[in-house]
Design an enzyme around this catalytic site. Sequence first.
Site, short mmCIF file in Angstrom:
data_model
loop_
_atom_site.label_atom_id
_atom_site.label_comp_id
_atom_site.label_asym_id
_atom_site.label_seq_id
_atom_site.Cartn_x
_atom_site.Cartn_y
_atom_site.Cartn_z
NE ARG A 1 -0.51 -0.29 4.96
CZ ARG A 1 -1.13 -0.53 6.10
NH1 ARG A 1 -2.44 -0.64 6.13
NH2 ARG A 1 -0.44 -0.64 7.23
CG ASP B 1 -5.45 3.03 -3.69
OD1 ASP B 1 -6.02 2.01 -3.20
OD2 ASP B 1 -5.96 4.16 -3.67
CE LYS C 1 -10.08 -0.66 0.07
NZ LYS C 1 -10.59 -0.07 1.34
CG PHE D 1 -6.30 -9.53 0.03
CD1 PHE D 1 -5.99 -8.32 0.63
CD2 PHE D 1 -5.86 -9.78 -1.26
CE1 PHE D 1 -5.24 -7.37 -0.05
CE2 PHE D 1 -5.11 -8.83 -1.95
CZ PHE D 1 -4.80 -7.62 -1.34
NE ARG E 1 -15.40 -7.67 -0.43
CZ ARG E 1 -15.25 -8.68 0.43
NH1 ARG E 1 -15.91 -9.82 0.22
NH2 ARG E 1 -14.46 -8.56 1.47
CG ASP F 1 1.55 -16.72 11.11
OD1 ASP F 1 0.35 -17.02 11.04
OD2 ASP F 1 1.95 -15.63 11.55
#
Length: 380
Positions: free
Chosen positions: A41, A75, A77, A99, A106, A171
Amino acid sequence: MSPANLPLSGVNVLDLSTLLPGPLATLMLAEAGADVVKLERPGRGDEMRSYEPRLGKASANYAILNRGKRAYAVDFKDPVERDRVLDIAAEADVVVEQFRPGVADRLGLGYAAMSERNPRVVYCSINGYGSSGPAVSKAGHDLNYLAESGLLGTVLDRTGTPALPVTTIADIAGGTYPALVNILLALRQAEATGRGCHVEVSMAQNLQTMAYGYVATHQAGGGWPRPGRELLTGGSPRYHVYPTSDGRHIACAALEEKFWTRLVELIGLDEKFHDDTGQEDAVIAALEETFAARPAEHWQRLLEGEDVCTVVVATWEEAMASGLVETSDSDLVAPPESPDAGAPTLRSPVNPHLRRDPGTAVYPDLQPMTEATVWREGKH
């Protein structure tokens, strides 16, 4: 070894994951020669960059897990940047995402969208509880997966309380290694068929492999494990941790009769406790009393060179001095301009003849995404 001769030379890996499971898996792919591009990000990047202590601009944890990769700010989105990711994925052999189930779809970055552009892509999803069932969207961390799998409650202290695990077992053992195995198998299949696939890695579900003995016992009609009472969970004096007089501990794993017989003779245990069958608690108590009578140094000298599978629990400094824990000062984990560029780093589980020269492995600064291709020249 020359980069061109590494096992995964020419393999492009797009890493959308963060923190530990995915980045550790793609680290091993990178060490075997893959070109790993990590998308993070904008601004902060992967949250692990902000952890302490620092190693140059990023945390030591981030540096260790992401050396040898390149990182770009995206980004997900933003539709324009999302389409740019799809363009990059069209040239990828492997995509790794971490995710929660459904989020990548989505965002328009799920397997369907990527495989439409790139039918050969191996798409690996790492998640906590799988993509179906009541816990599909539930948040979780390593401790939660261990707790809900049943494993955390199998070893209890004297108060009946489970102990915190010594490391992030779910993990790594439930996430990183299954992801790595499935990615390599899927790559082999893609080479043979020309088609990639979607592999899912559920950390909680993969912990069942760690519980193989409990599952086998149950299937044979033996019920489920009794907390703290099974052979390897505290019920046997032959597999136990005992305190010494100076606050240190002895790790006893003398399971086989030859090791057990030699151990009890060596430490001078009363003969009535040599046969532990049916009197396990009494033998545990006797061993506790025996080991608690002397300091760790005494037991270290006595046990040295003996074939008894019993050792003093080492400190980190002792483990380093013994050579069992190794780092290499030549493994660069920070950018060259960093004053900490030569700091020791994680010893790789990838065999030396299968991985790159560690001196080339620096962790990436977060770069802006550009229109130019992010992959190294010569792949496509």
